[in-house]
Design an enzyme around this catalytic site. Structure first.
Site, PDB file in Angstrom:
ATOM      1  N   SER A 121     -15.423  28.085  14.219  1.00 36.47           N
ATOM      2  CA  SER A 121     -16.869  28.262  14.372  1.00 36.47           C
ATOM      3  C   SER A 121     -17.464  27.139  15.207  1.00 36.47           C
ATOM      4  CB  SER A 121     -17.522  28.267  12.984  1.00 36.47           C
ATOM      5  OG  SER A 121     -18.928  28.161  13.061  1.00 36.47           O
ATOM      6  N   TYR A 145     -18.796  23.393   5.677  1.00 39.53           N
ATOM      7  CA  TYR A 145     -18.163  24.535   6.338  1.00 39.53           C
ATOM      8  C   TYR A 145     -17.565  24.101   7.678  1.00 39.53           C
ATOM      9  CZ  TYR A 145     -17.954  29.059   8.807  1.00 39.53           C
ATOM     10  OH  TYR A 145     -17.550  30.163   9.537  1.00 39.53           O
ATOM     11  N   LYS A 149     -13.559  23.933   8.868  1.00 41.35           N
ATOM     12  CA  LYS A 149     -13.101  24.645  10.062  1.00 41.35           C
ATOM     13  C   LYS A 149     -12.457  23.680  11.051  1.00 41.35           C
ATOM     14  CE  LYS A 149     -14.215  28.976   9.313  1.00 41.35           C
ATOM     15  NZ  LYS A 149     -13.162  30.027   9.243  1.00 41.35           N
TER      16      LYS A 149
END
Length: 318
Positions: A121, A145, A149
């Site tokens: 992402s 998050y 990632k």
């Protein structure tokens, strides 16, 4: 021979599965006979070549049961999204980091170095960013998050360096417009400010109108994910992390596209009330990337955001 798709029961995963079935035999794609969807629920794709395995990808035993010696390719799309990862640190790390490691270890255990496409992402970036992010920009995530990632990207690169997998870590743009209900992603509003007004439902823009977003339609992202599996590793090079092409669009420009495609009445349904929690995450993300090398490699992007809105309207608005 089989391709595994984690998150295969979801919106993106099920579309990737359908696209793979349609692309069977395409030059560059690993030859496969069936696809196994791995998720917490059964895959909605009704095709005799598709089966489902329901379980926890962070369980190493389950990961090894689904990724076996017949596996020629893996799409790792399953994740706890950005908003929920901030609210539940342990769950986010367990799924987004431990699950990625478990899948890579299972792929390694096959001994055949399957192609491994990891959905990363733009949330890996944060801090002070240039107007256009180059391929060599180092990640500096501003969310749990994004941190998970970024760590997943490093794992995919090192497992590829060691010859355990033939990896591609694809940094996905924010995907719009997603049908259905809002999800736990901090960027969920990017779909909501188009989807809800086109259905006659009020929505809210929680970030400043000048906020730049890196966006892609579902169709373009799916096409790029299929291409990522098909492209030879030698063309990618030793560093296997790719910033997938998208469009640089401000939130205000999105509302202008909504008005052009859906009319003034649709645009009037969008309020603009700031949400600091969402702003802190989304406004740390970059809004534009240098992608000329990827476009030369055959990856694609949408022509303009009006077309993205029309794509959603024509498929989902009755």
């Amino acid at each position: 021979m089989r391709i595994i798709v984690t998150g295969g029961s979801g919106f993106l995963g099920s579309r990737v599965i359908r696209a793979l079935l349609a692309a069977e035999g395409r030059e560059g794609l690993p030859a496969f006979e069936n696809i196994l969807s791995v998720d917490l629920g059964a895959c909605p794709v009704d095709d005799p070549r598709v089966a489902s395995a329901v379980g926890d990808i962070a369980d190493p035993g389950f990961a090894r049961r689904v990724i076996d010696g017949d596996t020629v390719g893996v799409y790792h799309l399953a994740a706890v999204l950005s908003g929920q990862s901030e609210q539940d640190f342990d769950l986010g790390m367990r799924v987004n980091l431990d699950g990625t490691r478990a899948l890579l270890e299972a792929a390694r255990a096959t001994g055949r170095a399957p192609r491994f496409v990891f959905a990363s992402s733009v949330a890996v970036f944060g801090g002070d960013l240039p107007a256009v992010v180059p391929e060599t920009m180092a990640p500096m995530p501003a969310s749990s998050y994004g941190a998970a990632k970024a760590m997943g990207e490093l794992l995919v690169n090192d497992y590829s360096r060691r010859g355990f997998v033939d990896g591609r870590a694809c940094r996905l743009p924010t995907i719009v417009v997603r049908p259905g209900k809002p999800n736990s992603a901090a960027s969920s509003f990017a779909s909501g400010i188009v989807r809800e007004p086109l259905a006659g439902i009020p929505s809210n823009l929680p970030v400043p109108p000048e906020t730049r977003l890196w966006l892609s339609s579902p169709a373009a992202v799916v096409a790029n994910l299929v291409h990522a599996m098909a492209v030879e590793g030698a063309r990618i090079g030793p560093w296997r992390t790719l910033n997938l092409p998208g469009l640089c669009v401000t939130a205000g420009e999105m509302l202008e596209s909504l008005e052009r495609v859906g009319g003034a009445a649709a645009r009037a349904l969008v309020s603009q009330e700031p949400d600091r929690r969402i702003m802190d995450i989304v406004c740390s993300w970059p809004g534009d990337f240098e992608v000329s090398r990827l476009l030369a490699m055959g990856f694609t992007r949408d022509a303009d955001f009006d077309g993205v809105v029309r794509q959603y309207r024509d498929e989902f608005v009755r």
